[in-house]
Enzyme design. Structure first.
Site, PDB file in Angstrom:
ATOM      1  N   LYS A 251       5.786  10.168  -0.993  1.00  0.00           N
ATOM      2  CA  LYS A 251       6.989   9.373  -0.744  1.00  0.00           C
ATOM      3  C   LYS A 251       6.817   8.472   0.461  1.00  0.00           C
ATOM      4  O   LYS A 251       7.614   7.577   0.675  1.00  0.00           O
ATOM      5  CB  LYS A 251       8.248  10.249  -0.650  1.00  0.00           C
ATOM      6  CG  LYS A 251       8.231  11.388   0.322  1.00  0.00           C
ATOM      7  CD  LYS A 251       9.551  12.161   0.246  1.00  0.00           C
ATOM      8  CE  LYS A 251       9.334  13.663   0.337  1.00  0.00           C
ATOM      9  NZ  LYS A 251       8.716  14.121   1.589  1.00  0.00           N
TER      10      LYS A 251
ATOM     11  N   LYS B  87      -2.319  11.874  11.177  1.00  0.00           N
ATOM     12  CA  LYS B  87      -1.054  11.174  11.421  1.00  0.00           C
ATOM     13  C   LYS B  87      -1.091  10.387  12.724  1.00  0.00           C
ATOM     14  O   LYS B  87      -0.562   9.280  12.796  1.00  0.00           O
ATOM     15  CB  LYS B  87       0.110  12.167  11.451  1.00  0.00           C
ATOM     16  CG  LYS B  87       0.541  12.642  10.074  1.00  0.00           C
ATOM     17  CD  LYS B  87       1.897  13.321  10.156  1.00  0.00           C
ATOM     18  CE  LYS B  87       2.311  13.898   8.811  1.00  0.00           C
ATOM     19  NZ  LYS B  87       3.522  14.736   8.932  1.00  0.00           N
TER      20      LYS B  87
ATOM     21  N   LYS C 269      -3.196  11.193  -3.268  1.00  0.00           N
ATOM     22  CA  LYS C 269      -1.995  11.943  -3.620  1.00  0.00           C
ATOM     23  C   LYS C 269      -0.802  11.001  -3.740  1.00  0.00           C
ATOM     24  O   LYS C 269      -0.623  10.112  -2.914  1.00  0.00           O
ATOM     25  CB  LYS C 269      -1.753  12.914  -2.456  1.00  0.00           C
ATOM     26  CG  LYS C 269      -1.156  14.231  -2.799  1.00  0.00           C
ATOM     27  CD  LYS C 269      -0.885  15.016  -1.506  1.00  0.00           C
ATOM     28  CE  LYS C 269       0.278  14.391  -0.756  1.00  0.00           C
ATOM     29  NZ  LYS C 269       1.189  15.303  -0.075  1.00  0.00           N
TER      30      LYS C 269
END
Ligand code: ADP
Ligand code: NA
Length: 330
Positions: free
Chosen positions: A200, A114, A197
């Site tokens: 959202k 991240k 994957k």
């Protein structure tokens, strides 16, 4: 008879959840809620580890909670609440951060991924200590089981280490939790990019099936899903990731075996198969969407439900936190 405790949560990082959240998390949660004393939270404190618009965050949080309920998480059976409504999460996270090694936290691979995405300068300390907050979430409720995706396994391992460390330093206080790792048959991939994957927070949503999307749009996305040139509806994750992913979704939403779906579509083209899947998806998500919209149309009732559930969470969390303060000398 008391049911064993279970904890899980999701970030309110979009207006709608996606098919992977539904299949990989909500369906499992719904299944487990009768046998466990389950705490399901919308983790808004986690969401603010990356920049959020305040108005939008509050709305996403309510929408996420509404989708939990619409998908069958029953607020009278499970404790379904918003993380920030229960103050103990932030307090316990602070205390746990004082027994977490800097190097130990630095080994968390999700942070590395991240922080690379956001760049060093816009990476917050909160993003770094994210797993410690997650440990607090789990330990506050003395959770025995924690259903998570593969990517969260390391965080549950850290949680176990922190629980054991605290217990050995200050006396037995926390239940050491066990992760329940999601099965392969519940892992859903992006329709346009079937080796990553479905998420959202994907950069493009062309391959994302939204739970609250207009059924015609979802059908269109399925018809456009990436497949291959072979033309046979056959599960082969390695060589046919697109078709295998569609089969996984089909099987998960119908409760059927992949083999029986392959048989049904033997000798037929991908067009037929995709049409069949689109029907399955629309039939399953349609009612969820309607229930979610009904809940969102009555904000006072949704707020009442969430407040009542937060009060129940508070009771358990406060008891753990009081014990922790006592033991630490606060
Ligand atoms: P997202 O990537 O959509 O933001 P989160 O990281 O918030 O998802 O995950 C919330 C829950 O949904 C977790 O339990 C996670 O394992 C599950 N989940 C997310 N994406 C998928 C997927 N593609 N397939 C299966 N489960 C998923
Ligand atoms: Na509840």
């Amino acid at each position: 008879m008391t049911r064993p405790r279970l904890y899980s949560g999701m970030q309110p990082s979009a207006d709608s959840l996606q098919a992977g959240n539904y299949i990989g998390a909500l369906l499992q949660w719904r299944e487990m809620q009768s046998s466990y004393d389950a705490f399901f939270s919308v983790v808004d404190l986690h969401a603010i580890t990356v920049p959020q618009n305040p108005e939008e965050l509050r709305e996403k949080t309510r929408r996420t909670a509404a989708q939990y309920i619409a998908a069958g998480i029953e607020p009278s059976k499970s404790t379904l609440y918003v993380q920030s409504h229960v103050r103990a999460h932030a307090e316990l996270a602070w205390i746990l951060s004082t027994i977490t090694g800097f190097g130990e936290a630095g080994r968390m691979t999700q942070f590395k991924d991240k922080s690379q995405r956001y760049g060093q300068d816009s990476t917050s300390v909160g993003l770094f200590t994210y797993p410690v907050l997650m440990a607090a979430d789990i330990l506050l409720y003395q959770s025995e089981l924690v259903p998570v995706g593969d990517d969260q396994k390391q965080h549950v391992e850290l949680t176990r280490d922190l629980a054991e460390r605290f217990n050995s330093r200050f006396g037995t206080t926390f239940t050491v939790p066990t992760p329940v790792i999601q099965k392969d048959t519940a892992r859903i991939y992006d329709l346009q990019n079937p080796t990553s994957k479905m998420s959202k927070s994907a950069e493009s949503d062309a391959g994302v099936l939204w739970l609250l999307d207009d059924p015609a749009k979802s059908a269109k996305k399925i018809m456009r899903a990436v497949t291959d040139n072979e033309g046979s509806v056959r599960f082969d994750r390695e060589n046919k990731p697109g078709v295998s992913n569609l089969l996984t979704i089909y099987a998960a939403l119908t409760g059927r075996q992949v083999g029986s779906i392959e048989d049904e579509y033997a000798g037929r083209g991908y067009g037929d198969f995709k049409k069949g899947l689109a029907e399955v998806v629309v039939d399953e998500f349609g009612p969820v969407r309607e229930r979610a919209n009904a809940l969102l149309d009555d904000p006072a009732e949704l707020d009442r439900l969430l407040a009542a559930n937060a009060a129940r969470a508070d009771e358990v969390a406060d008891a753990t936190l009081a014990d922790v303060y006592e033991r630490v000398g606060l």
